[in-house]
Design a protein around this motif. Structure first.
Motif, PDB file in Angstrom:
ATOM      1  N   ALA A 119       0.879  -1.169  -0.051  1.00  0.00           N
ATOM      2  CA  ALA A 119       0.033  -0.069   0.002  1.00  0.00           C
ATOM      3  C   ALA A 119       0.877   1.210  -0.090  1.00  0.00           C
ATOM      4  O   ALA A 119       0.404   2.326  -0.817  1.00  0.00           O
ATOM      5  CB  ALA A 119      -0.908  -0.039   1.221  1.00  0.00           C
ATOM      6  N   LYS A 120       2.157   1.382   0.859  1.00  0.00           N
ATOM      7  CA  LYS A 120       3.021   2.268   0.719  1.00  0.00           C
ATOM      8  C   LYS A 120       3.477   2.467  -0.774  1.00  0.00           C
ATOM      9  O   LYS A 120       3.395   3.799  -1.109  1.00  0.00           O
ATOM     10  CB  LYS A 120       3.900   2.190   1.865  1.00  0.00           C
ATOM     11  CG  LYS A 120       3.521   2.342   3.176  1.00  0.00           C
ATOM     12  CD  LYS A 120       4.982   2.516   3.931  1.00  0.00           C
ATOM     13  CE  LYS A 120       5.116   1.363   5.210  1.00  0.00           C
ATOM     14  NZ  LYS A 120       6.111   1.253   5.710  1.00  0.00           N
ATOM     15  N   ASP A 121       3.822   1.475  -1.432  1.00  0.00           N
ATOM     16  CA  ASP A 121       4.547   1.561  -2.640  1.00  0.00           C
ATOM     17  C   ASP A 121       3.316   2.123  -3.448  1.00  0.00           C
ATOM     18  O   ASP A 121       3.911   2.906  -4.473  1.00  0.00           O
ATOM     19  CB  ASP A 121       5.067   0.155  -3.152  1.00  0.00           C
ATOM     20  CG  ASP A 121       6.211  -0.090  -2.203  1.00  0.00           C
ATOM     21  OD1 ASP A 121       6.904   0.726  -1.638  1.00  0.00           O
ATOM     22  OD2 ASP A 121       6.293  -1.407  -2.270  1.00  0.00           O
ATOM     23  N   ALA A 122       2.263   1.646  -3.484  1.00  0.00           N
ATOM     24  CA  ALA A 122       1.181   2.148  -4.519  1.00  0.00           C
ATOM     25  C   ALA A 122       1.075   3.745  -3.977  1.00  0.00           C
ATOM     26  O   ALA A 122       0.565   4.249  -5.109  1.00  0.00           O
ATOM     27  CB  ALA A 122      -0.166   1.352  -4.194  1.00  0.00           C
ATOM     28  N   ALA A 123       1.115   4.133  -2.998  1.00  0.00           N
ATOM     29  CA  ALA A 123       0.640   5.542  -2.559  1.00  0.00           C
ATOM     30  C   ALA A 123       1.872   6.286  -3.142  1.00  0.00           C
ATOM     31  O   ALA A 123       1.622   7.473  -3.765  1.00  0.00           O
ATOM     32  CB  ALA A 123       0.605   5.833  -1.175  1.00  0.00           C
ATOM     33  N   LYS A 124       3.211   5.834  -3.138  1.00  0.00           N
ATOM     34  CA  LYS A 124       4.212   6.648  -3.451  1.00  0.00           C
ATOM     35  C   LYS A 124       4.003   6.722  -5.092  1.00  0.00           C
ATOM     36  O   LYS A 124       4.363   7.731  -5.599  1.00  0.00           O
ATOM     37  CB  LYS A 124       5.658   5.882  -2.881  1.00  0.00           C
ATOM     38  CG  LYS A 124       6.007   5.997  -1.902  1.00  0.00           C
ATOM     39  CD  LYS A 124       7.177   5.314  -1.487  1.00  0.00           C
ATOM     40  CE  LYS A 124       7.548   5.399  -0.029  1.00  0.00           C
ATOM     41  NZ  LYS A 124       8.869   4.674   0.335  1.00  0.00           N
ATOM     42  N   GLU A 125       3.663   5.620  -5.559  1.00  0.00           N
ATOM     43  CA  GLU A 125       3.792   5.821  -7.229  1.00  0.00           C
ATOM     44  C   GLU A 125       2.528   6.625  -7.729  1.00  0.00           C
ATOM     45  O   GLU A 125       2.648   7.272  -8.590  1.00  0.00           O
ATOM     46  CB  GLU A 125       3.330   4.098  -7.797  1.00  0.00           C
ATOM     47  CG  GLU A 125       3.602   3.925  -9.229  1.00  0.00           C
ATOM     48  CD  GLU A 125       4.852   4.331  -9.701  1.00  0.00           C
ATOM     49  OE1 GLU A 125       4.639   4.989 -10.858  1.00  0.00           O
ATOM     50  OE2 GLU A 125       5.859   4.072  -9.009  1.00  0.00           O
ATOM     51  N   ALA A 126       1.505   6.571  -6.825  1.00  0.00           N
ATOM     52  CA  ALA A 126       0.406   7.349  -7.122  1.00  0.00           C
ATOM     53  C   ALA A 126       0.638   8.931  -6.912  1.00  0.00           C
ATOM     54  O   ALA A 126       0.542   9.792  -7.980  1.00  0.00           O
ATOM     55  CB  ALA A 126      -0.929   7.091  -6.576  1.00  0.00           C
ATOM     56  N   LYS A 127       1.458   9.266  -6.096  1.00  0.00           N
ATOM     57  CA  LYS A 127       2.132  10.537  -5.588  1.00  0.00           C
ATOM     58  C   LYS A 127       3.024  10.997  -7.064  1.00  0.00           C
ATOM     59  O   LYS A 127       2.857  12.111  -7.476  1.00  0.00           O
ATOM     60  CB  LYS A 127       2.725  10.629  -4.488  1.00  0.00           C
ATOM     61  CG  LYS A 127       3.488  12.124  -4.062  1.00  0.00           C
ATOM     62  CD  LYS A 127       4.026  12.040  -2.631  1.00  0.00           C
ATOM     63  CE  LYS A 127       4.466  13.273  -2.433  1.00  0.00           C
ATOM     64  NZ  LYS A 127       5.050  13.360  -1.113  1.00  0.00           N
ATOM     65  N   ARG A 128       3.815   9.974  -7.408  1.00  0.00           N
ATOM     66  CA  ARG A 128       4.860  10.342  -8.398  1.00  0.00           C
ATOM     67  C   ARG A 128       3.870  10.722  -9.773  1.00  0.00           C
ATOM     68  O   ARG A 128       4.397  11.503 -10.665  1.00  0.00           O
ATOM     69  CB  ARG A 128       5.705   8.995  -8.723  1.00  0.00           C
ATOM     70  CG  ARG A 128       6.906   9.027  -7.801  1.00  0.00           C
ATOM     71  CD  ARG A 128       8.014   8.155  -8.080  1.00  0.00           C
ATOM     72  NE  ARG A 128       8.222   7.446  -6.934  1.00  0.00           N
ATOM     73  CZ  ARG A 128       8.686   6.194  -6.627  1.00  0.00           C
ATOM     74  NH1 ARG A 128       8.583   5.493  -7.693  1.00  0.00           N
ATOM     75  NH2 ARG A 128       9.057   6.052  -5.511  1.00  0.00           N
ATOM     76  N   SER A 129       2.945   9.864  -9.959  1.00  0.00           N
ATOM     77  CA  SER A 129       1.945   9.968 -11.186  1.00  0.00           C
ATOM     78  C   SER A 129       1.473  11.502 -11.362  1.00  0.00           C
ATOM     79  O   SER A 129       1.221  11.981 -12.542  1.00  0.00           O
ATOM     80  CB  SER A 129       1.188   8.881 -11.483  1.00  0.00           C
ATOM     81  OG  SER A 129       0.242   8.929 -10.662  1.00  0.00           O
ATOM     82  N   VAL A 130       1.001  11.970 -10.140  1.00  0.00           N
ATOM     83  CA  VAL A 130       0.121  13.187 -10.043  1.00  0.00           C
ATOM     84  C   VAL A 130       1.196  14.358 -10.291  1.00  0.00           C
ATOM     85  O   VAL A 130       0.901  15.178 -10.722  1.00  0.00           O
ATOM     86  CB  VAL A 130      -0.542  13.362  -8.665  1.00  0.00           C
ATOM     87  CG1 VAL A 130      -0.806  14.582  -8.708  1.00  0.00           C
ATOM     88  CG2 VAL A 130      -1.636  12.059  -8.543  1.00  0.00           C
TER      89      VAL A 130
END
Length: 63
Positions: free
Chosen positions: A51-62
């Motif tokens: 979940a932390k990895d997914a949140a970091k990836e989402a933040k990067r894509s934004v």
């Protein structure tokens, strides 16, 4: 630090599998239950890391 955490979680799951199997082979219900608990705890921590990895990836894509 995420990689090390994931590795520790996998190790905890493996340790739990070993305890569970040892308990099953020896007929020790407490050891088997302890193994199941270790496996579940390691799995739950692993989900948290994903979940932390997914949140970091989402933040990067934004950004």
């Amino acid at each position: 630090m995420g990689f090390l955490d994931k590795l520790k979680n996998k190790a905890q799951q493996a340790k739990g599998r070993g305890k569970q199997e040892a308990g099953r082979q020896s007929g020790d219900a407490n050891l088997e239950a302890e193994g199941k608990s270790d496996r579940a705890a390691g799995g739950a921590k692993q989900v948290g890391e994903k979940a932390k990895d997914a949140a970091k990836e989402a933040k990067r894509s934004v950004e």
